[in-house]
Design an enzyme around this catalytic site. Structure first.
Site, PDB file in Angstrom:
ATOM      1  N   ARG A  21     -12.410   6.499   1.274  1.00 49.16           N
ATOM      2  CA  ARG A  21     -11.820   6.591  -0.054  1.00 49.16           C
ATOM      3  C   ARG A  21     -12.778   6.108  -1.152  1.00 49.16           C
ATOM      4  O   ARG A  21     -13.352   5.031  -1.030  1.00 49.16           O
ATOM      5  CB  ARG A  21     -10.519   5.800  -0.092  1.00 49.16           C
ATOM      6  CG  ARG A  21      -9.497   6.440   0.820  1.00 49.16           C
ATOM      7  CD  ARG A  21      -8.213   5.677   0.915  1.00 49.16           C
ATOM      8  NE  ARG A  21      -7.211   6.547   1.556  1.00 49.16           N
ATOM      9  CZ  ARG A  21      -5.929   6.254   1.646  1.00 49.16           C
ATOM     10  NH1 ARG A  21      -5.466   5.140   1.159  1.00 49.16           N
ATOM     11  NH2 ARG A  21      -5.099   7.102   2.226  1.00 49.16           N
ATOM     12  N   SER A 136      15.354   5.028  10.960  1.00 52.54           N
ATOM     13  CA  SER A 136      14.364   5.252   9.912  1.00 52.54           C
ATOM     14  C   SER A 136      13.887   6.710   9.924  1.00 52.54           C
ATOM     15  O   SER A 136      13.523   7.241  10.974  1.00 52.54           O
ATOM     16  CB  SER A 136      13.196   4.285  10.173  1.00 52.54           C
ATOM     17  OG  SER A 136      12.131   4.506   9.293  1.00 52.54           O
ATOM     18  N   LYS A 155      14.458  -0.355  16.629  1.00 56.77           N
ATOM     19  CA  LYS A 155      14.204   0.690  15.636  1.00 56.77           C
ATOM     20  C   LYS A 155      14.257   2.075  16.266  1.00 56.77           C
ATOM     21  O   LYS A 155      13.729   2.288  17.363  1.00 56.77           O
ATOM     22  CB  LYS A 155      12.818   0.428  15.048  1.00 56.77           C
ATOM     23  CG  LYS A 155      12.179   1.573  14.313  1.00 56.77           C
ATOM     24  CD  LYS A 155      10.799   1.183  13.835  1.00 56.77           C
ATOM     25  CE  LYS A 155       9.867   2.368  13.942  1.00 56.77           C
ATOM     26  NZ  LYS A 155       8.539   2.127  13.400  1.00 56.77           N
ATOM     27  N   SER A 188       7.447  11.686  -1.437  1.00 55.95           N
ATOM     28  CA  SER A 188       6.432  11.871  -2.467  1.00 55.95           C
ATOM     29  C   SER A 188       5.322  12.847  -2.098  1.00 55.95           C
ATOM     30  O   SER A 188       4.694  13.405  -2.975  1.00 55.95           O
ATOM     31  CB  SER A 188       5.813  10.532  -2.817  1.00 55.95           C
ATOM     32  OG  SER A 188       5.001  10.082  -1.760  1.00 55.95           O
ATOM     33  N   HIS A 216      10.337   7.537  -6.241  1.00 52.25           N
ATOM     34  CA  HIS A 216       9.825   8.695  -6.982  1.00 52.25           C
ATOM     35  C   HIS A 216      10.895   9.375  -7.814  1.00 52.25           C
ATOM     36  O   HIS A 216      10.639  10.401  -8.427  1.00 52.25           O
ATOM     37  CB  HIS A 216       9.164   9.692  -6.032  1.00 52.25           C
ATOM     38  CG  HIS A 216       7.895   9.143  -5.478  1.00 52.25           C
ATOM     39  ND1 HIS A 216       6.690   9.245  -6.134  1.00 52.25           N
ATOM     40  CD2 HIS A 216       7.658   8.399  -4.373  1.00 52.25           C
ATOM     41  CE1 HIS A 216       5.753   8.621  -5.438  1.00 52.25           C
ATOM     42  NE2 HIS A 216       6.314   8.102  -4.368  1.00 52.25           N
ATOM     43  N   THR A 244      10.952   1.434  -8.119  1.00 51.84           N
ATOM     44  CA  THR A 244       9.714   0.828  -8.612  1.00 51.84           C
ATOM     45  C   THR A 244       9.691   0.882 -10.132  1.00 51.84           C
ATOM     46  O   THR A 244      10.319   1.756 -10.746  1.00 51.84           O
ATOM     47  CB  THR A 244       8.475   1.556  -8.057  1.00 51.84           C
ATOM     48  OG1 THR A 244       7.301   0.842  -8.460  1.00 51.84           O
ATOM     49  CG2 THR A 244       8.355   2.974  -8.597  1.00 51.84           C
ATOM     50  N   LYS A 247       6.007   3.685 -11.328  1.00 48.77           N
ATOM     51  CA  LYS A 247       5.777   5.137 -11.396  1.00 48.77           C
ATOM     52  C   LYS A 247       6.360   5.665 -12.701  1.00 48.77           C
ATOM     53  O   LYS A 247       5.758   5.426 -13.743  1.00 48.77           O
ATOM     54  CB  LYS A 247       6.269   5.767 -10.101  1.00 48.77           C
ATOM     55  CG  LYS A 247       5.298   5.359  -8.965  1.00 48.77           C
ATOM     56  CD  LYS A 247       5.694   5.675  -7.557  1.00 48.77           C
ATOM     57  CE  LYS A 247       4.621   5.104  -6.617  1.00 48.77           C
ATOM     58  NZ  LYS A 247       5.006   5.071  -5.213  1.00 48.77           N
TER      59      LYS A 247
HETATM   60  C1  LIG Z   1       4.667   4.059  -4.106  1.00 45.54           C
HETATM   61  C2  LIG Z   1       5.806   3.923  -3.150  1.00 45.54           C
HETATM   62  C3  LIG Z   1       6.356   2.671  -2.859  1.00 45.54           C
HETATM   63  C4  LIG Z   1       5.721   1.398  -3.345  1.00 45.54           C
HETATM   64  O1  LIG Z   1       5.970   1.201  -4.684  1.00 45.54           O
HETATM   65  P1  LIG Z   1       4.915   0.350  -5.541  1.00 45.54           P
HETATM   66  O2  LIG Z   1       5.708  -0.125  -6.690  1.00 45.54           O
HETATM   67  O3  LIG Z   1       3.802   1.285  -5.899  1.00 45.54           O
HETATM   68  O4  LIG Z   1       4.442  -0.766  -4.661  1.00 45.54           O
HETATM   69  C5  LIG Z   1       7.502   2.610  -2.102  1.00 45.54           C
HETATM   70  N1  LIG Z   1       8.076   3.728  -1.591  1.00 45.54           N
HETATM   71  C6  LIG Z   1       7.544   4.941  -1.820  1.00 45.54           C
HETATM   72  C7  LIG Z   1       8.210   6.128  -1.249  1.00 45.54           C
HETATM   73  C8  LIG Z   1       6.388   5.073  -2.585  1.00 45.54           C
HETATM   74  O5  LIG Z   1       5.834   6.278  -2.764  1.00 45.54           O
END
Ligand SMILES: *Cc1c(COP(=O)(O)O)cnc(C)c1O
Length: 403
Positions: A21, A136, A155, A188, A216, A244, A247
């Site tokens: 990366r 899950s 799990k 995502s 998302h 979150t 995003k």
């Molecule tokens: C990005 C992401 C997270 C983590 O969120 P952050 O705030 O970036 O740490 C959790 N779940 C999914 C599905 C994500 O794409």
């Protein structure tokens, strides 16, 4: 042991697979999103970002910036402690109330990221609930997988979005045991959406808790931006909604929204909440402004949807293999890590279009892709340029076209 040689070999492995990366050094320029200045080997030039998770450009929204300027002048930079030991401030409290209200839940709890929210909430629930079994989805985010593993709970992984498979697994577990189903709304990388109602139905049938990652989707779906569960009128059937602030809300931080009792338990038992410094108040103030703005304004969501639909249509018409999906995300399948990197390098070098290649382990091997994220701030010219650039590269490299 020669540690340095060992580390060098681990890195060489990634390079050989074409998935080492390299971060782009970007200077986002407030007010001109999605344009940014890219710095590389002493040079700098303007590029257009097509892969940001700041889906709506809220990271540069004037009301967010104003709230942050005001809060930093009022309370300073850091929180000064963990939430329990002097670190809780008015912005944290207000933001948690706002998030609880956004999701129609009794309470909410902030974490320093969405990753931490998932990891620590799931690991704590799985540890606390006696003899718990966690179900899950196979495509769950790494943060949920880590949390589930760290919980030590039994799990079971069900095939992606396969409710019949989930049902079959649930039916094999003794009825009296504690159960939790962890899944996402918008996935995502594929951009598809989970069968939320059907999963809630089997959860009710088997007495399982539902844990939905709406990372998302928050800010993006539903009349007030509370996510897909809100859009479908299902939020009250989800026990824990996780989101979150990093995003669509444009900042950083994560949260869960749930019953007051569940939130109190996580607040009281989760190490990833307890033993870490509280989020900077300035971040909480910015997030509060962002959440409030997107609760009352649909303009950003509508603009995003329009540009996203247009991007999918234009690329598909041009034969670029856009993966079909119902969400705002535009995945383009390449299927090879070296080729994916070559395409993104050329996009950047020849066309000043910045898209990061998506490789294993973020997606399964053989499904390497570009992941485009249109925003309401991408102009018609930006889109024309993106389409022309991809068409040029696809033709010159003789890449596989859509069927
Ligand atoms: C990005 C992401 C997270 C983590 O969120 P952050 O705030 O970036 O740490 C959790 N779940 C999914 C599905 C994500 O794409």
């Amino acid at each position: 042991m020669n540690y340095d040689a060992f580390f060098a070999e681990k890195l060489a492995q990634l390079c050989a697979e074409g998935r080492y990366r390299v971060f782009a050094n970007l200077e986002r320029s407030a007010g001109s999103f999605p344009k940014a200045i890219l710095r590389h080997e002493g040079e700098s030039r303007e590029v257009t970002i097509w892969c940001s998770n700041d889906y709506l450009g809220m990271g540069q929204h004037p009301s967010v910036l104003a709230a942050m300027h005001a809060s930093i002048d009022r309370v300073g930079a850091g929180a000064g402690g963990t939430r329990n030991i002097s670190g809780t401030c008015v912005y944290h409290v207000d933001l948690e109330q706002e998030l609880a209200s956004l999701h129609g839940k009794e309470a909410a709890l902030l974490f320093t990221s969405g990753y931490v929210a998932n990891e620590t909430t799931l690991s704590t629930l799985g540890k606390l609930l006696p003899d718990c079994v966690i179900f899950s989805d196979a495509l769950n985010h790494a943060s949920m997988i880590e949390g589930i593993i760290h919980s030590g709970a039994e799990k079971h992984v069900f095939r992606h979005n396969d409710v019949a498979h989930l049902r079959e697994m649930l039916s094999k577990v003794e009825p009296g045991r504690a159960k939790l189903i962890a899944f996402e709304s918008v996935y995502s990388m594929d951009g598809d959406i989970g069968p939320i109602k059907e999963i809630c139905d089997v959860a009710a049938e088997f007495g399982a808790l539902t844990y939905l990652d709406e990372v998302h989707a928050v800010g993006m779906y539903g009349p007030t931006g509370a996510g897909v569960a809100e859009q479908l009128g299902l939020a009250d059937r989800i026990d824990v909604i996780e989101g979150t602030l990093g995003k669509a809300f444009g900042l950083i931080g994560g949260y869960i929204a749930a019953s007051a009792r569940l939130i109190d338990v996580i607040r009281s038992y989760a190490p990833g909440f307890i033993f870490t410094t509280a989020m900077c108040p300035v971040v909480a103030a910015g997030a509060l402004a962002s959440v409030r703005h997107l609760r009352s304004s649909n303009a950003e969501r509508e603009g995003q949807r329009r540009v996203s639909a247009e991007t999918k249509r234009r690329l598909t018409d041009a034969g670029i293999p856009v993966m079909a999906c119902e969400s705002h995300i535009v995945p383009v399948l390449v299927g090879d890590p070296v080729l994916t990197k070559r395409i993104t390098d050329e996009l950047l070098e020849r066309h000043s279009v910045y898209v990061q290649p998506i490789n294993y382990p973020t997606v399964p091997r053989g499904t390497e892709r570009l992941r485009l994220t249109p925003s309401p701030l991408h102009t018609a010219e930006d889109l024309d340029h993106l389409v022309a650039s991809l068409v040029e590269i696809w033709g010159r490299l003789e890449l596989r076209k859509a069927a």
